[in-house]
Write a protein that holds these residues in place. Sequence first.
Motif, PDB file in Angstrom:
ATOM      1  N   GLU A 168       7.876 -14.753  -2.625  1.00  0.00           N
ATOM      2  CA  GLU A 168       7.462 -14.454  -1.249  1.00  0.00           C
ATOM      3  C   GLU A 168       7.792 -13.009  -0.895  1.00  0.00           C
ATOM      4  N   LEU A 169       8.920 -12.530  -1.397  1.00  0.00           N
ATOM      5  CA  LEU A 169       9.309 -11.144  -1.143  1.00  0.00           C
ATOM      6  C   LEU A 169       8.305 -10.176  -1.760  1.00  0.00           C
ATOM      7  N   HIS A 170       7.909 -10.426  -2.999  1.00  0.00           N
ATOM      8  CA  HIS A 170       6.931  -9.556  -3.658  1.00  0.00           C
ATOM      9  C   HIS A 170       5.588  -9.583  -2.934  1.00  0.00           C
ATOM     10  N   ALA A 171       5.194 -10.753  -2.447  1.00  0.00           N
ATOM     11  CA  ALA A 171       3.956 -10.849  -1.684  1.00  0.00           C
ATOM     12  C   ALA A 171       4.051 -10.032  -0.397  1.00  0.00           C
ATOM     13  N   ALA A 172       5.225 -10.053   0.233  1.00  0.00           N
ATOM     14  CA  ALA A 172       5.420  -9.273   1.458  1.00  0.00           C
ATOM     15  C   ALA A 172       5.399  -7.778   1.169  1.00  0.00           C
ATOM     16  N   VAL A 173       5.954  -7.376   0.022  1.00  0.00           N
ATOM     17  CA  VAL A 173       5.906  -5.966  -0.385  1.00  0.00           C
ATOM     18  C   VAL A 173       4.462  -5.533  -0.591  1.00  0.00           C
ATOM     19  N   LEU A 174       3.688  -6.370  -1.266  1.00  0.00           N
ATOM     20  CA  LEU A 174       2.276  -6.048  -1.476  1.00  0.00           C
ATOM     21  C   LEU A 174       1.555  -5.905  -0.145  1.00  0.00           C
ATOM     22  N   ASP A 175       1.823  -6.822   0.779  1.00  0.00           N
ATOM     23  CA  ASP A 175       1.153  -6.736   2.077  1.00  0.00           C
ATOM     24  C   ASP A 175       1.517  -5.436   2.789  1.00  0.00           C
ATOM     25  N   ALA A 176       2.771  -5.018   2.689  1.00  0.00           N
ATOM     26  CA  ALA A 176       3.182  -3.758   3.316  1.00  0.00           C
ATOM     27  C   ALA A 176       2.411  -2.584   2.725  1.00  0.00           C
ATOM     28  N   LEU A 177       2.252  -2.576   1.403  1.00  0.00           N
ATOM     29  CA  LEU A 177       1.530  -1.485   0.749  1.00  0.00           C
ATOM     30  C   LEU A 177       0.040  -1.510   1.072  1.00  0.00           C
ATOM     31  N   LEU A 178      -0.496  -2.691   1.349  1.00  0.00           N
ATOM     32  CA  LEU A 178      -1.927  -2.780   1.661  1.00  0.00           C
ATOM     33  C   LEU A 178      -2.281  -2.027   2.937  1.00  0.00           C
ATOM     34  N   GLY A 179      -1.288  -1.673   3.715  1.00  0.00           N
ATOM     35  CA  GLY A 179      -1.549  -0.831   4.878  1.00  0.00           C
ATOM     36  C   GLY A 179      -2.047   0.546   4.493  1.00  0.00           C
ATOM     37  N   GLU A 180      -1.886   0.918   3.202  1.00  0.00           N
ATOM     38  CA  GLU A 180      -2.353   2.222   2.719  1.00  0.00           C
ATOM     39  C   GLU A 180      -3.790   2.175   2.208  1.00  0.00           C
ATOM     40  N   VAL A 181      -4.379   0.987   2.104  1.00  0.00           N
ATOM     41  CA  VAL A 181      -5.778   0.886   1.676  1.00  0.00           C
ATOM     42  C   VAL A 181      -6.666   1.515   2.733  1.00  0.00           C
ATOM     43  N   ASP A 182      -7.608   2.302   2.282  1.00  0.00           N
ATOM     44  CA  ASP A 182      -8.497   3.014   3.199  1.00  0.00           C
ATOM     45  C   ASP A 182      -9.539   2.053   3.760  1.00  0.00           C
ATOM     46  N   LEU A 183      -9.435   1.760   5.045  1.00  0.00           N
ATOM     47  CA  LEU A 183     -10.415   0.929   5.752  1.00  0.00           C
ATOM     48  C   LEU A 183     -11.071   1.803   6.822  1.00  0.00           C
TER      49      LEU A 183
END
Length: 231
Positions: free
Chosen positions: A65-80
């Motif tokens: 769950e922690l790794h999934a949360a880290v990934l979600d935090a990084l997804l804020g850098e995806v260009d939308l």
Amino acid sequence: MTAKREPISRRERPAKPALTRRGIVDAAVRVMRSEGLEKVTMRRLAQELDTGPASLYVYVANTAELHAAVLDALLGEVDLPAENAASGWRDQLVAVLTSYTHLLFEHPQLARSALVARPGGANYLDLVERLLLLLSRSGAPREQVAWGVDNLLQYATATAAEHGTQERDPLSQDDWDALAHAVHGVDDAEHPMIKAHLPALLAGTQDARLSWGFDVVINGIIHTPLPEPAA
């Protein structure tokens, strides 16, 4: 006579910040950037946050769950980017997917983790929302769009896990050279199809192959109806 030292009250020590899920995830991202995902453990985070590992489980159930949360935090850098009328839905869709893939190229361990553990936070939901919006502009049926987004993310994530790992392996170029030598040296009679498809079999840049792969998946989503429900 030596002056008596004034005792220091514990009340004057600066208080530690209260634990929060956001603070734990932020600390996990810092550790991952500096030490790698394999170091993002409850024990390591407890050390980073000056607390006990048991305290963290109140906010995060386990390492997955922690790794999934880290990934979600990084997804804020995806260009939308904002929708661009001058650019077609397909170009915008591929651009978003490419941004997502390039982000994971930088963190191949996280990409491998994402193959089995999907995040469910706000940034992941924003990404899925944008992908659904753009893919729906193709005119494909709603069900095909819904199923298709999963295929697009799987392709992007698997590509990042494979190529991101290879780029950070000092022996990857040697492996590639050995593969190229083996493929180009095949016997025509024993492997006629390999010989017939050279040099295209190994040609093309990573970005060209990535973009083409997205087009293949998108075309399949648009033109392939869902299976009929079992009777």
